[in-house]
Scaffold this active site. Structure first.
Site, PDB file in Angstrom:
ATOM      1  N   SER A  98       1.696  -1.701  -7.253  1.00 16.34           N
ATOM      2  CA  SER A  98       1.382  -2.898  -8.068  1.00 16.34           C
ATOM      3  C   SER A  98       0.251  -3.691  -7.417  1.00 16.34           C
ATOM      4  O   SER A  98       0.476  -4.795  -6.919  1.00 16.34           O
ATOM      5  CB  SER A  98       2.628  -3.760  -8.300  1.00 16.34           C
ATOM      6  N   LEU A 124       0.829  -1.211   0.000  1.00 13.58           N
ATOM      7  CA  LEU A 124       0.000   0.000   0.000  1.00 13.58           C
ATOM      8  C   LEU A 124       0.864   1.263   0.000  1.00 13.58           C
ATOM      9  O   LEU A 124       2.035   1.228   0.411  1.00 13.58           O
ATOM     10  CB  LEU A 124      -0.877   0.011   1.252  1.00 13.58           C
ATOM     11  N   GLY A 167       5.999   1.705   3.248  1.00 13.17           N
ATOM     12  CA  GLY A 167       7.450   1.728   3.451  1.00 13.17           C
ATOM     13  C   GLY A 167       8.259   1.192   2.285  1.00 13.17           C
ATOM     14  O   GLY A 167       9.460   0.927   2.431  1.00 13.17           O
TER      15      GLY A 167
END
Ligand code: PPS
Ligand code: ADP
Length: 280
Positions: A184, A111, A115
């Site tokens: 992605s 998401l 990080g």
């Protein structure tokens, strides 16, 4: 073994596994080469070639002096008609020997705010400190140039991933450790990028960070805008993210108290070391 009509690409013959990969009808067929073995491979128009491997399993030469591509055949790939693969003598294995590493793609998915970029930068830096060459393809950055024509609607995300997958494949072929970090969101697209590379050379890293943690971080204020309806189709809010189920590396953080990006990158380094990617 019938390899008629193939475009043999002698990539991936290195390391301890001595694997060779032949592009076969658009897919990759792994073939186990044994050190010292001599193999006869039928290519293209019934042409026979002898592939010699030295004791370390490296390709010595082709008996008839070229790399086994089909030099007479014209192909149609997508909308490109009458094209022909041009082969040069310096191959991926040569570049890998030069760099003393194995080209591969580390694909970091997760998401927004999970990080990805932080781990990518830490990994890039740690590899650099070890004298290993890597390059980052960050979704945000690639959208500043190559993919500036793409939006965040589903079909544009698909194209975004496909293009970055292809670029990453080129970097891996150049011998780089290519770090691609993009949301992605769709499984199918990640699988398609995986299929572009020899088995093992696509290393998927899942940033397993729940939405609430990402939303708490919200460094760019995008979640806030999405919740307020000011950004439409934001991943995790009103656009899907399909979590991977079977990946090489999972970097988890369930709470606000996570290990550092450097520690997370350390896990990726360990994987690369264990699999022999940090040597030719
Ligand atoms: N609608 C929407 N959904 C998700 N993300 C959005 C959107 N609009 C802009 N952004 C910003 O774009 C960055 C993600 O780009 P990617 O190329 O990685 O996205 S994707 O893989 O095509 O889904 C993402 O960066 P990261 O936070 O680094 O992931 C966001 O900053
Ligand atoms: N392991 C971590 N622990 C705590 N905060 C982190 C960690 N990794 C990243 N962050 C912070 O979270 C935010 C998003 O990180 P970023 O790397 O930009 O994520 P992404 O590329 O997935 O959007 C940034 O503010 C960053 O400093």
């Amino acid at each position: 073994m019938n390899l008629i009509g193939v475009r043999p690409a002698l990539s991936g013959i290195s390391g301890s596994k001595k694997l060779g990969f032949f592009s076969f009808n658009g897919g990759n067929q792994p073939i186990n080469f044994k050190p010292g073995g001599v193999y006869q491979i039928k290519v293209a128009v019934e042409e026979k070639q002898t592939l010699k491997l030295d004791v370390k399993g490296k390709v010595d030469r082709f008996a008839n002096g070229h790399a086994g591509k089909n030099h007479s055949h014209l192909s149609t790939i997508g909308n490109s008609t009458n094209i022909k693969w041009h082969e040069c003598p310096v191959q991926k294995t040569d570049r890998q020997n030069l760099l003393q590493q194995r080209g591969c793609v580390i694909w970091i998915t997760g998401l927004s705010g999970s990080g990805k970029s932080s781990v990518a930068c830490a990994l890039n830096q740690m590899l650099y400190q070890r004298g290993r060459l890597s390059y980052i393809l960050d979704g945000d950055n690639v959208r500043h140039g190559l993919n500036r024509d793409l939006s965040f609607k589903a079909e544009d995300r698909v194209e975004n991933i496909r293009r970055v997958g292809e670029v990453a494949k080129l970097f891996a072929d150049a011998g780089f450790i290519c770090i691609a970090c993009l949301i992605s969101p769709y499984k199918k697209d990640r699988a398609a990028c995986r299929a572009m590379l020899p088995s093992g050379d696509f290393i998927e890293v899942f940033m397993d960070v729940p939405l609430r943690v990402c939303e708490d971080r919200d460094p760019k204020g995008l979640y806030k805008l999405a919740r307020a309806g000011k950004i439409k189709g934001f991943t995790g809010i009103d656009d899907p993210y399909e979590s991977p189920s079977d990946v090489e590396i999972v970097l988890q953080c369930n709470t606000g108290d996570c290990s550092t990006p450097r520690d997370m990158a350390g896990k990726v380094i360990s994987y690369l070391e264990e699999k022999g990617y940090l040597q030719a």
